[in-house]
Enzyme design. Structure first.
Site, PDB file in Angstrom:
ATOM      1  N   ASP A  34       0.839  -1.195   0.000  1.00 17.60           N
ATOM      2  CA  ASP A  34       0.000   0.000   0.000  1.00 17.60           C
ATOM      3  C   ASP A  34       0.877   1.249   0.000  1.00 17.60           C
ATOM      4  O   ASP A  34       2.076   1.199   0.310  1.00 17.60           O
ATOM      5  CB  ASP A  34      -0.908   0.007   1.232  1.00 17.60           C
ATOM      6  CG  ASP A  34      -1.978  -1.083   1.156  1.00 17.60           C
ATOM      7  OD1 ASP A  34      -2.246  -1.562   0.032  1.00 17.60           O
ATOM      8  OD2 ASP A  34      -2.524  -1.462   2.207  1.00 17.60           O
ATOM      9  N   TYR A  78       8.270  -8.940   7.167  1.00 20.97           N
ATOM     10  CA  TYR A  78       7.677  -7.641   7.499  1.00 20.97           C
ATOM     11  C   TYR A  78       8.081  -7.223   8.911  1.00 20.97           C
ATOM     12  O   TYR A  78       8.399  -8.059   9.766  1.00 20.97           O
ATOM     13  CB  TYR A  78       6.147  -7.725   7.471  1.00 20.97           C
ATOM     14  CG  TYR A  78       5.542  -8.103   6.141  1.00 20.97           C
ATOM     15  CD1 TYR A  78       5.133  -7.122   5.241  1.00 20.97           C
ATOM     16  CD2 TYR A  78       5.339  -9.440   5.811  1.00 20.97           C
ATOM     17  CE1 TYR A  78       4.546  -7.475   4.031  1.00 20.97           C
ATOM     18  CE2 TYR A  78       4.759  -9.799   4.606  1.00 20.97           C
ATOM     19  CZ  TYR A  78       4.367  -8.813   3.723  1.00 20.97           C
ATOM     20  OH  TYR A  78       3.784  -9.164   2.528  1.00 20.97           O
ATOM     21  N   TYR A  80      -2.469 -11.281   3.929  1.00 17.67           N
ATOM     22  CA  TYR A  80      -2.920  -9.931   4.289  1.00 17.67           C
ATOM     23  C   TYR A  80      -2.424  -9.630   5.706  1.00 17.67           C
ATOM     24  O   TYR A  80      -2.970 -10.149   6.698  1.00 17.67           O
ATOM     25  CB  TYR A  80      -4.446  -9.833   4.225  1.00 17.67           C
ATOM     26  CG  TYR A  80      -5.012  -9.896   2.825  1.00 17.67           C
ATOM     27  CD1 TYR A  80      -4.904  -8.800   1.964  1.00 17.67           C
ATOM     28  CD2 TYR A  80      -5.657 -11.031   2.374  1.00 17.67           C
ATOM     29  CE1 TYR A  80      -5.422  -8.842   0.681  1.00 17.67           C
ATOM     30  CE2 TYR A  80      -6.191 -11.092   1.088  1.00 17.67           C
ATOM     31  CZ  TYR A  80      -6.068  -9.992   0.247  1.00 17.67           C
ATOM     32  OH  TYR A  80      -6.584 -10.045  -1.025  1.00 17.67           O
TER      33      TYR A  80
END
Length: 541
Positions: free
Chosen positions: A352, A423, A496
């Site tokens: 994003d 991440y 996600y």
């Protein structure tokens, strides 16, 4: 056209390019004489064979086509030169020559202006060389870096109708059709390719990456085929429809007309159409020249250090939601260097706009569409990497930029199912972070487990509702003051992360929130690594 026929035409073109260094017309005239007295003698001696062609306004080149002359180089002779030789094979005496006082429009070639426009090719083959100047000028303007070109042509649909009508007429006059005519497109293609080769120094090569599509139109005869649509047995259905605020005609393509002609008997064609074809008074026009080269590819890895840059332009309607994009920063420089029409930016996944891409960067490639320059030296590509990295170095940079082969791009597509990602997420919790919460998360460190994720609510408007089972390879938490913790995740591609943290109203099981037994949300997210070897080592300098 079959591969064998294409190769044959290509060989003819190469040979003629060599032969035409000097004036070969006298030799071509001799070859035509020999052809008419040799292999074609059986055809031309048929009573009235050549006279039938002279009885209508048929150009010399189309006469050769109907006589089945496959020595393509002979077609370089003008229509008048060909007719002068064919006249010797007429049985009926030729009409008297026009008066020397006949006026010719200023600026027109007298030899060609005296001749009526051909009813078979409507002037396309007869005056083929007329379009060469515009094509050469366009090629010089586009300035493709190449040594070869490929040529495809689109001729007026009326030439199909008129060739068919003239075949029927010849058959009526001679009781039998003596030979198979030569395809009009083959002749037209060669007649324009030869002078293009001589003027540009390029070579006609049907395997060339530079493809040129030349379309010729003839407005006067554009409706010649319409009568077929009124014959039920033809199967030709022509309709009009509105598209992009314009009325367009569908169903009248060349392949539809060819099929319709095979369905209609000669006597029905004669009763509804014109046999022989009607005369025309205007020459054809060059409708369009389209030039396209196969795409070339460059790729590397990009890093995004800020949370206000989207991966690609991001907008709703006319409102831009992010002022800058990675593709805009990276691709415009490359597009200019390759002199491409457009580009396509493809990445190994996406993040994003408010997510940073750190570590070694995210793999990407750029497809350069219709590039004028197909290859850049590795030194130049390295310079382009440096140039891109000076545009907004505090926001976006790239690494390992390299030229790619088309097959190299499959690595990114194939990696969608196999790659993993790492991440770092700054998370908020509804309860103050304590050691028990940290221990609950760290119980998964080095321990793989699966999560079931329903399609996130935030993307339901554009993605199908389904449950995705994704593997989280490792999970580790680090406490911060108050209600915050940093969580490192190593996951399967396509997981996600935001939904895993907050649970998405119970649509994600298990979630970080369920593991620590309180509400949780993600404040900041960084991608630390995309585990995919790209570009391939052999592409790197």
């Amino acid at each position: 056209m079959s591969k064998h026929e294409a190769e044959s035409l290509e060989n003819v073109a190469k040979k003629l390019k060599q032969d035409m260094d000097t004036d070969q017309k006298p030799a071509l005239k001799v070859r035509l004489e020999e052809a008419l007295d040799g292999g074609l003698k059986e055809i031309t001696k048929a009573p009235g064979c050549v006279d039938v062609l002279f009885s209508v306004d048929c150009c010399g080149r189309c006469m050769l086509r109907f006589l089945g002359v496959r020595d393509f180089e002979i077609y370089e002779l003008s229509s008048k030169e060909i007719k002068a030789i064919l006249t010797k094979h007429r049985q009926a005496p030729p009409p008297e020559a026009p008066s020397e006082n006949t006026a010719t429009p200023i600026g027109q070639d007298q030899d060609r202006e005296e001749e009526a426009i051909c009813i078979a090719c409507v002037g396309t083959v007869q005056f083929a060389e007329d379009v060469v100047k515009q094509i050469v000028e366009r090629m010089q303007t586009e300035a493709y870096v190449t040594k070869t070109f490929n040529m495809n042509v689109t001729l007026p649909t009326s030439t199909l109708i008129r060739n068919h009508a003239l075949s029927i007429y010849w058959n009526q006059k001679l009781s039998s059709y003596p030979t198979a005519q030569v395809d009009i497109k083959e002749i037209f293609k060669l007649l324009i390719s030869w002078p293009i080769e001589r003027q540009t120094g390029l070579t006609l090569d049907f395997g060339s990456e530079l493809r040129m599509q030349v379309a010729v139109k003839h407005d006067e005869s554009k409706d010649d085929h319409v009568f077929l649509s009124k014959m039920k047995e033809s199967g030709l259905i022509i309709k009009s429809k509105r598209e992009n605020r314009k009325t367009i005609i569908v169903g009248d393509g060349r392949h539809h007309v060819v099929k319709a002609l095979t369905m209609v008997k000669d006597h029905r064609f004669t009763s509804c159409g014109h046999v022989p074809p009607t005369p025309v008074s205007t020459r054809p026009q060059l409708e369009s020249i389209e030039m396209m080269r196969e795409s070339v590819f460059v790729g590397g890895r990009y890093l995004k250090y800020t949370r206000d840059v989207s991966q690609t332009p991001w907008s709703i309607g006319t409102t831009m939601l992010a002022e800058l994009s990675v593709s805009g920063i990276v691709c415009e420089t490359l597009k200019k260097a390759f002199r491409a029409d457009e580009f396509k930016f493809v990445t190994a996944g996406r993040e994003d706009a408010n997510v940073r891409m750190l570590g070694n960067g995210r793999p990407f490639y750029v497809e350069m569409i219709n590039p004028r320059i197909p290859v850049l030296p590795s030194e130049t590509i390295k310079q382009l990497e440096g140039e891109i990295n000076t545009i907004m170095p505090e926001k976006v940079q790239i690494r390992h930029l390299a030229a790619l082969r088309p097959e190299d791009t499959k690595v990114i597509k194939d990696g969608e199912e196999t790659k993993t990602k790492s991440y770092s997420a700054l998370c908020w919790t509804s309860k103050p972070v304590n050691q028990a919460m940290i221990d609950a998360v760290n119980a998964y460190t080095g321990k793989a487990f699966y999560v079931e994720q329903q399609t996130p609510i935030r993307v339901l408007q554009r993605r199908a509702q389904m449950i995705r089972k994704k593997e989280i390879h490792s999970l580790k938490a680090f406490p911060m003051e108050g209600h915050f913790m940093v969580v490192h995740l190593h996951t399967e591609a396509g997981t996600y992360i935001k939904e895993f943290v907050h649970g998405d109203l119970g649509r994600n099981q298990p979630s970080l929130a369920s593991i620590i037994d309180c509400e949780a949300d993600i404040m900041e997210l960084d991608v630390l690594e995309v585990d995919l070897e790209f570009p391939p080592p052999e592409c790197l300098p």
